[in-house]
Write an enzyme that holds these catalytic residues in place. Structure first.
Site, mmCIF file in Angstrom:
data_model
loop_
_atom_site.group_PDB
_atom_site.id
_atom_site.type_symbol
_atom_site.label_atom_id
_atom_site.label_comp_id
_atom_site.label_asym_id
_atom_site.label_seq_id
_atom_site.Cartn_x
_atom_site.Cartn_y
_atom_site.Cartn_z
ATOM 1 C CG ASP A 141 -6.964 3.810 3.218
ATOM 2 O OD1 ASP A 141 -8.040 4.290 2.815
ATOM 3 O OD2 ASP A 141 -6.796 3.370 4.370
ATOM 4 C CD GLU B 276 -10.297 1.230 7.391
ATOM 5 O OE1 GLU B 276 -9.474 0.693 6.645
ATOM 6 O OE2 GLU B 276 -10.035 2.203 8.106
ATOM 7 C CD GLU C 101 -8.049 0.559 2.768
ATOM 8 O OE1 GLU C 101 -7.033 -0.043 2.352
ATOM 9 O OE2 GLU C 101 -8.213 0.867 3.944
ATOM 10 N NE ARG D 275 -2.016 2.007 3.518
ATOM 11 C CZ ARG D 275 -2.593 2.541 4.598
ATOM 12 N NH1 ARG D 275 -3.853 2.250 4.883
ATOM 13 N NH2 ARG D 275 -1.924 3.344 5.399
ATOM 14 C CD1 TRP E 204 -7.871 12.325 9.908
ATOM 15 C CD2 TRP E 204 -8.413 10.252 10.508
ATOM 16 N NE1 TRP E 204 -6.713 11.623 10.104
ATOM 17 C CE2 TRP E 204 -7.010 10.346 10.457
ATOM 18 C CE3 TRP E 204 -8.993 9.006 10.851
ATOM 19 C CZ2 TRP E 204 -6.158 9.275 10.757
ATOM 20 C CZ3 TRP E 204 -8.158 7.950 11.153
ATOM 21 C CH2 TRP E 204 -6.744 8.087 11.104
ATOM 22 C CD GLU F 242 -4.550 -2.437 6.446
ATOM 23 O OE1 GLU F 242 -5.692 -2.676 6.847
ATOM 24 O OE2 GLU F 242 -4.105 -1.281 6.328
ATOM 25 C CE1 TYR G 27 -4.984 6.549 7.721
ATOM 26 C CE2 TYR G 27 -4.382 6.167 5.425
ATOM 27 C CZ TYR G 27 -4.716 5.693 6.680
ATOM 28 O OH TYR G 27 -4.772 4.335 6.889
ATOM 29 C CG HIS H 247 -8.354 7.164 5.895
ATOM 30 N ND1 HIS H 247 -8.949 7.774 6.951
ATOM 31 C CD2 HIS H 247 -7.865 5.988 6.357
ATOM 32 C CE1 HIS H 247 -8.815 7.016 8.037
ATOM 33 N NE2 HIS H 247 -8.159 5.915 7.689
ATOM 34 N NE ARG I 225 -9.723 -2.176 3.528
ATOM 35 C CZ ARG I 225 -8.729 -2.526 4.370
ATOM 36 N NH1 ARG I 225 -8.074 -3.635 4.191
ATOM 37 N NH2 ARG I 225 -8.421 -1.730 5.373
HETATM 38 C C1 GCO Z 1 -6.212 1.083 7.374
HETATM 39 C C2 GCO Z 1 -6.988 2.073 8.163
HETATM 40 C C3 GCO Z 1 -6.437 2.516 9.474
HETATM 41 C C4 GCO Z 1 -7.447 3.383 10.218
HETATM 42 C C5 GCO Z 1 -7.443 3.096 11.667
HETATM 43 C C6 GCO Z 1 -8.463 3.915 12.406
HETATM 44 O O1 GCO Z 1 -6.560 0.925 6.228
HETATM 45 O O2 GCO Z 1 -5.329 0.436 7.902
HETATM 46 O O3 GCO Z 1 -7.557 3.042 7.354
HETATM 47 O O4 GCO Z 1 -5.182 3.079 9.397
HETATM 48 O O5 GCO Z 1 -7.221 4.725 9.987
HETATM 49 O O6 GCO Z 1 -7.651 1.739 11.858
HETATM 50 O O7 GCO Z 1 -8.690 3.433 13.677
HETATM 51 MG MG MG Z 2 -8.145 2.022 5.504
#
Ligand code: GCO
Ligand code: MG
Length: 405
Positions: free
Chosen positions: A212, A264, A238, A147, A405, A341, A159, A214, A285
């Protein structure tokens, strides 16, 4: 075999983990992970006050009935706190069943479908070159999937890239309140294509690449990003956009063939149902800890299989090694498993508290044949690292507007 006692521990060996220990009248114990990053104590209270009293004296083998009792039997279903509590109890009961049978959990789930579990590692860099340098180092360690996240020029923090800060605790200093980060979609677009262009030039086309977003983009921006990155052949993109309104993914899908992954923060099959059955995503995920445990993960994977969606469980450092072990057992069995991951086995303190024999080789993880989940929790080591209040950051646009975020 009856449930005699349930204990809930919170420790902070570098970050907070909530661990559940279920003990039977035969003296067998099982472990589960109930960590919800930044809301840890809410799960502790839910478990101690509302769940544990209902479990004492129940049949420890009746995993499905306990799951239904805690889910269907509660008027207030779903949500991260409820589902993390259910997940931890469920994992612990599967751990117990494996220990009683003398078999690793994956044998109870149907046995191995593959040799080992393919992992994707993280390369987070201060700039594009630094990110690819880190990716090259991972390739030389044997990883086949990576990643890529790079700092965004013009923004103080990005991030995945914390600059001179070690972790989110460090960012919060002695006054734990949510740190604030700035987001600019335009500045992100100015950087992102260059990252993947250079990645393909330097890493070649055999390494799988993941990114990601995010959830920072709107659906139409994600569609634009997907089109821009198609030629770099990502394994998946992602969390391109939030999918509270799941029809958003119709918009993205209509414009781009880039494979999409999400889930997630999802807590049940219901949260992913529309995306899966409409074939709007390629990887789901959900994490065992946040989606209701091993029992729920099996149901999600089987449902996803019908629609050619693969599993790619969340593997962030805020899921404990107990959750990671549950994922490994599921990953090795699930026919439609995609990729796991992986961010390493944590610092020295984490490895002191959570002990296991998972082996890494050539970008793959191999489980030991220890019965149950194969993780032990050292309670005395854990007591050296007490809970510390902590928050994830919040994000604002450059004009101050609060953003995802
Ligand atoms: C990832 C995630 C994490 C989250 C975290 C928040 O893909 O690994 O996005 O980095 O930001 O788990 O609690
Ligand atoms: Mg993520």
């Amino acid at each position: 075999m009856k449930i005699k006692n349930v204990e809930v521990f919170v420790c902070c060996p570098g970050r907070n983990f909530v661990t559940v220990k279920v003990v039977t009248d035969d003296g067998v114990h099982g472990l589960g992970d109930a960590t919800v990053n930044g809301r840890e104590m809410a799960v502790v209270a839910y478990l101690k006050e509302h769940v544990v009293p209902c479990l004492i004296g129940r049949d420890a083998h009746a995993i499905e009935d306990v799951w239904q009792y805690l889910y269907r039997g509660t008027y207030w279903r779903r949500g991260p706190i409820t589902m993390a509590a259910i997940a931890a109890i469920d994992m612990a009961l599967w751990d117990i069943k494996g220990k009683v049978a003398g078999l690793p959990l994956y044998q109870l789930l149907g046995g191995k479908s593959r040799r080992g579990v393919t992992l994707y590692a993280h390369a987070n860099g201060e700039n594009v070159d630094d990110t690819i340098d880190k990716a090259e180092a991972l390739v030389s360690q044997g990883f086949k999937a990576i990643r890529l996240q790079s700092a965004i020029p013009g923004l103080p923090v990005t991030y995945g890239v914390l600059g001179d800060k070690k972790d989110y605790y460090d960012m919060q200093g002695n006054r734990p309140l949510p740190p604030e980060e700035t987001w600019s979609t335009q500045k992100y677009f100015n950087m992102i294509e260059g990252l993947f262009k250079e990645a393909r030039e330097r890493l070649g086309r055999d390494i799988h690449l993941v990114h990601d977003v995010h959830s920072r983009l709107t659906p139409i921006e994600s569609a634009r990003l997907g089109k821009l990155l198609e030629k770099y052949e990502l394994l998946f993109l992602e969390d391109a956009s939030m999918a509270e309104n799941q029809q958003s993914y119709d918009v993205i899908r209509q414009h781009t063939s880039i494979p999409l992954a999400i889930g997630e923060t999802y807590n049940s099959l219901w949260d992913c149902k529309y995306l899966i059955e409409n074939q709007l995503i390629d990887y789901i995920r959900v994490a065992a800890t946040h989606g209701g445990g091993v029992t729920a993960m099996k149901r999600i994977a089987d449902f996803a299989a019908i629609y050619n969606v693969k599993t790619a469980p969340h593997g962030a450092p805020d899921l404990s090694p107990i959750c990671f072990a549950a994922h490994m057992h599921l990953d090795i069995c699930t026919p439609n498993f995609g990729i796991q991951e992986f961010v390493g086995f944590g610092n020295e303190q984490i490895r002191r508290v959570f002990q296991h024999d998972t082996r890494l080789e050539d970008g793959m993880a191999y489980l030991s044949d220890a019965p149950g989940l194969g993780v032990e929790y050292d309670e005395s080591a854990a007591s050296d690292y007490p809970y510390k209040r902590s928050y994830l950051p919040v994000s604002r646009l450059e004009d101050g507007t609060l953003w995802n975020w």
